[in-house]
Write an enzyme that holds these catalytic residues in place. Structure first.
Site, PDB file in Angstrom:
ATOM      1  CD  GLU A   1      -0.556   4.485 -12.212  1.00 33.74           C
ATOM      2  OE1 GLU A   1      -0.652   4.400 -10.977  1.00 33.74           O
ATOM      3  OE2 GLU A   1      -1.059   3.923 -12.810  1.00 33.74           O
TER       4      GLU A   1
ATOM      5  CD1 TRP B   1       2.706   6.530   1.833  1.00 34.43           C
ATOM      6  CD2 TRP B   1       1.157   7.817   2.117  1.00 34.43           C
ATOM      7  NE1 TRP B   1       1.999   7.370   0.558  1.00 34.43           N
ATOM      8  CE2 TRP B   1       1.822   8.352   0.704  1.00 34.43           C
ATOM      9  CE3 TRP B   1      -0.105   9.133   2.600  1.00 34.43           C
ATOM     10  CZ2 TRP B   1       1.367   9.089  -0.443  1.00 34.43           C
ATOM     11  CZ3 TRP B   1      -0.708  10.062   1.498  1.00 34.43           C
ATOM     12  CH2 TRP B   1       0.056   9.857   0.261  1.00 34.43           C
TER      13      TRP B   1
ATOM     14  NE  ARG C   1      -3.468   0.408   3.033  1.00 32.63           N
ATOM     15  CZ  ARG C   1      -4.654  -0.304   2.711  1.00 32.63           C
ATOM     16  NH1 ARG C   1      -5.473  -0.806   2.096  1.00 32.63           N
ATOM     17  NH2 ARG C   1      -5.333   1.016   3.194  1.00 32.63           N
TER      18      ARG C   1
ATOM     19  CG  ASN D   1      -4.538   3.450   8.922  1.00 30.19           C
ATOM     20  OD1 ASN D   1      -3.109   3.472   9.051  1.00 30.19           O
ATOM     21  ND2 ASN D   1      -5.264   2.247   8.242  1.00 30.19           N
ATOM     22  N   GLY D   2      -6.202   7.849   8.672  1.00 34.26           N
ATOM     23  CA  GLY D   2      -7.084   8.443   8.006  1.00 34.26           C
ATOM     24  C   GLY D   2      -5.792  10.010   8.676  1.00 34.26           C
TER      25      GLY D   2
ATOM     26  CG  HIS E   1      -8.119  21.485 -32.755  1.00 33.41           C
ATOM     27  ND1 HIS E   1      -8.368  23.015 -33.056  1.00 33.41           N
ATOM     28  CD2 HIS E   1      -9.113  21.025 -32.867  1.00 33.41           C
ATOM     29  CE1 HIS E   1      -9.393  21.850 -34.113  1.00 33.41           C
ATOM     30  NE2 HIS E   1      -9.213  20.913 -33.698  1.00 33.41           N
TER      31      HIS E   1
HETATM   32  C1  F6R Z   1      -4.070   3.657 -11.102  1.00 34.83           C
HETATM   33  C2  F6R Z   1      -4.480   3.295 -10.233  1.00 34.83           C
HETATM   34  C3  F6R Z   1      -5.089   4.862  -9.243  1.00 34.83           C
HETATM   35  C4  F6R Z   1      -6.391   4.588  -8.934  1.00 34.83           C
HETATM   36  C5  F6R Z   1      -7.510   5.194  -8.562  1.00 34.83           C
HETATM   37  C6  F6R Z   1      -8.887   4.393  -7.887  1.00 34.83           C
HETATM   38  O1  F6R Z   1      -3.336   3.313 -11.753  1.00 34.83           O
HETATM   39  O2  F6R Z   1      -4.122   2.532  -9.932  1.00 34.83           O
HETATM   40  O3  F6R Z   1      -5.616   5.652 -10.676  1.00 34.83           O
HETATM   41  O4  F6R Z   1      -7.229   2.863 -10.388  1.00 34.83           O
HETATM   42  O5  F6R Z   1      -6.533   5.794  -7.170  1.00 34.83           O
HETATM   43  O6  F6R Z   1      -8.531   3.654  -7.171  1.00 34.83           O
HETATM   44  P1  F6R Z   1      -9.557   2.397  -6.484  1.00 34.83           P
HETATM   45  O7  F6R Z   1      -9.960   1.358  -8.125  1.00 34.83           O
HETATM   46  O8  F6R Z   1      -9.447   1.675  -5.910  1.00 34.83           O
HETATM   47  O9  F6R Z   1     -10.677   3.081  -6.330  1.00 34.83           O
END
Ligand code: F6R
Length: 606
Positions: free
Chosen positions: A488, A72, A27, A98-99, A504
């Site tokens: 990314e 994080w 994560r 978390n949060g 354009h």
């Molecule tokens: C790109 C990526 C992010 C997720 C976004 C939504 O590779 O992983 O852009 O797609 O953060 O995440 P979910 O689908 O878990 O809501």
């Protein structure tokens, strides 16, 4: 993003907590820590990896109850002091969180004025001191936590231990997930099922505002007012093996390579050869209701949003219902007009993305009907929506989304077929789509076989500072997703434009230093796309084309040819080479492929 693990039972807690934290590493985090309870609280926390924490934990770190965390950084830099757990001054209370506590500064100032000394810069430490102040006056830890939480504004998933009550852990959720894991005479909790599946598949998800007390004998859950709530455990069908790299160098490559199977799972049991329809029982909608919607509005974030753009086109093409997609992160803030004749569709792999969840809640609050296209069974968005389609893609561990993206596009093809066949989609067109969907797993297998060649192309193009991705109509969301994947994980700057928009404005950027990845399927727009390639080449731009045929050699430097399916399903196959291109570019540039900098797998904060 931050992770939480908690354990109470007969076993030594530390190894279980460390193993759980390792499972949460994907994560993204910058520091880690654990507390175990054994005649007082024992704490170890470090800036760095879980492996560093494991080295810092001494052999005599014994205790059968404990909590752990991967942090994080949000409030304060990554450091040993700012790592969780945080203790109260008397070391009686330990908290992992978390949060984000939005009123942390105000609460901190009040506590400082009362003489409390802070040792970290975090918002979480406030909570440890607040609970320590109430715990002396309350009969239970649960009550003390509830009282402290009343003064908090913001989001949290927390786990709390009290050295004076060494047999229980209190956990609570508001906007940040907490899942309980039920064992034999032992209980677990975590922010993500991945930390639990090695020990149990029986889980209970907490709702926002809920709090739970865990002991070795089981658990009790309570609503925010204190009323006890009844919860039915769910069985998770993902096991620990799903979280291994399975012999691949990276999770990302494993997940890209798994797409023939993940797509087959999304389709399983859902295609009907007799009426050429899709069976989508989870929608909880009869034919009359299905016919009643006049529009479809799709929301999601990042790659989920781009897959929603593919979905909107499928719905418009196959069902002829107006449909569009919008980033959930924007939608929730613009006071949207909710229309009773519109079906709202929320997309999320994790089912925990805060912006998407908040948008769903906003739509529901205004009386809208929302369905979900979600991968994680039992997740917050899955529980919040009125019905939906589970992807069954299996857990996605790598931060960048790949197999969930293609499975979401498949789910939309099924939804479009379902809507289309109650509207005007003919049986023969229905059959065409059903047959096309069935062919996809084998065709993806064929594209994957080109992996080595795509790796060579990635090496050739990855040393450019910037790349342009273009596509027309069905190809445009594919281009956006291709650019997103590249930037990314490889950190190569990438822009995505509709090919029609190039002249354009962005054509000014094109030259030998800015190669273009062009999505050129063999559809009704082929000639227009080829003209665009000519315009790029005329400006000295290099072109890597992804499509169904080799064009005139003057138009493209390199071509990745993919198998032909039905034109409506082209975006699914066109995406696969772009995933491989991004992956191999990231490997060539020696990036941390599965954990790209600054990003987290599920974004559970605003
Ligand atoms: C790109 C990526 C992010 C997720 C976004 C939504 O590779 O992983 O852009 O797609 O953060 O995440 P979910 O689908 O878990 O809501």
């Amino acid at each position: 993003m931050c992770g939480i693990v908690a354990y109470v039972g007969p076993k030594d807690a530390a190894p279980i907590l460390l193993e759980g934290l390792q499972r949460l590493e994907y994560r993204g985090y910058d520091s880690a820590g654990v507390v175990v309870s054994n005649r007082g609280l024992k704490l170890r926390k470090v800036k760095g990896r879980v492996a560093d924490l494991a080295k810092a934990v001494p052999a005599k770190f014994k205790g059968t109850l404990g909590i752990g965390h991967t942090r994080w950084a949000t409030h304060g830099v990554p450091s040993d002091e700012n790592a969780h757990p945080h203790l109260s001054t008397d070391e009686r209370i330990a908290v992992v969180h978390n949060g984000i506590i939005e009123n942390a500064d105000e609460l901190r100032a009040k506590l400082v004025a009362e003489g409390v000394e802070f040792v970290s810069e975090t918002d979480t430490e406030v909570l440890a001191h607040l609970i320590a102040r109430t715990v002396a006056e309350t009969e239970t830890l649960e009550e003390a936590v509830r009282k402290a939480l009343k003064s908090i504004v913001g989001t949290y998933g927390i786990a709390v231990v009290d050295s004076e009550r060494p047999k229980e852990i209190v956990v609570a959720r508001n906007g940040s997930p907490i899942v309980l894991g039920l064992g034999e005479k032992e209980m677990f909790a975590a922010s993500d099922v991945s930390a639990l599946v090695r020990y149990t598949r029986q889980v209970v998800h907490l709702e926002d505002g809920e709090l739970a007390v865990l002991t070795a004998d089981g658990f009790h859950t309570f609503a925010s007012g204190g009323r006890e709530t009844a919860k039915e455990p769910l069985t998770v069908d993902w096991d620990a093996g799903h979280y291994d790299t399975g012999g691949y160098e990276h999770y990302l490559l494993k997940e890209i390579s798994e797409q023939p199977e993940s797509i087959a799972r999304t389709l399983r049991g859902r295609l009907d050869e007799r009426f050429h329809i899709a069976h989508l029982g989870g929608l909880n909608m009869d034919a009359r209701e299905t016919r009643s919607f006049r529009r479809v509005k799709i929301i999601g974030c990042g790659s989920a949003y781009y897959s929603g753009q593919i979905g909107a086109q499928l719905i418009e093409e196959l069902a002829r219902i107006p449909a569009d997609a919008e980033p959930a992160s924007e939608y929730r803030y613009r006071n949207p007009v909710i229309d009773p004749d519109t079906l709202y569709v929320a997309i999320s792999q994790s089912g925990e993305t805060y912006d998407t969840l908040a948008a769903v809640q906003e739509i529901k609050r205004k009386g809208g009907r929302v369905i979900g296209i979600v991968n994680a069974v039992g997740s917050a968005i899955a529980r919040e929506v009125d019905g939906g389609i589970y992807l069954h893609a299996g857990p996605e561990v790598s931060v960048a989304s790949t197999k969930a993206f293609t499975s979401t596009a498949i789910a939309f093809a099924l939804l479009a077929l379902h809507f289309g066949r109650v509207h005007d989609l003919s049986p023969s067109d229905g059959r065409r789509i059903v047959e096309g969907l069935r062919k996809l797993p084998d065709q993806i297998e064929q594209i994957l076989k080109q992996g080595e060649r795509i790796a060579e192309l990635a090496k050739k193009y990855a040393d450019h500072p910037s790349m342009m991705f273009v596509g027309r109509v069905r190809g445009y969301p594919v281009a956006r997703e291709g650019a997103q994947k590249l930037k990314e994980i490889s950190y190569v700057h990438a822009e995505a434009y509709p090919a029609s928009e190039l002249k354009h404005g962005p054509l000014a950027l094109i030259g030998p230093d800015m190669p273009t990845v062009a999505i050129v399927p063999d559809d009704e727009l082929l000639d227009k796309n080829l003209t665009t390639l000519g315009e790029i080449r005329a400006r000295g731009g290099r072109v890597l084309m992804v499509g169904h045929r080799q064009p005139d050699a003057k138009l493209a430097d390199d071509v990745i040819v993919i198998p032909k399916n039905e034109i409506e399903l082209d975006p699914i196959l066109l995406t696969i080479p772009l995933q491989l291109l991004a992956y191999h570019a990231a490997v060539a540039l020696e990036r941390d492929v599965d954990k790209p900098r600054n990003l987290a797998k599920s974004v559970t904060v605003e």
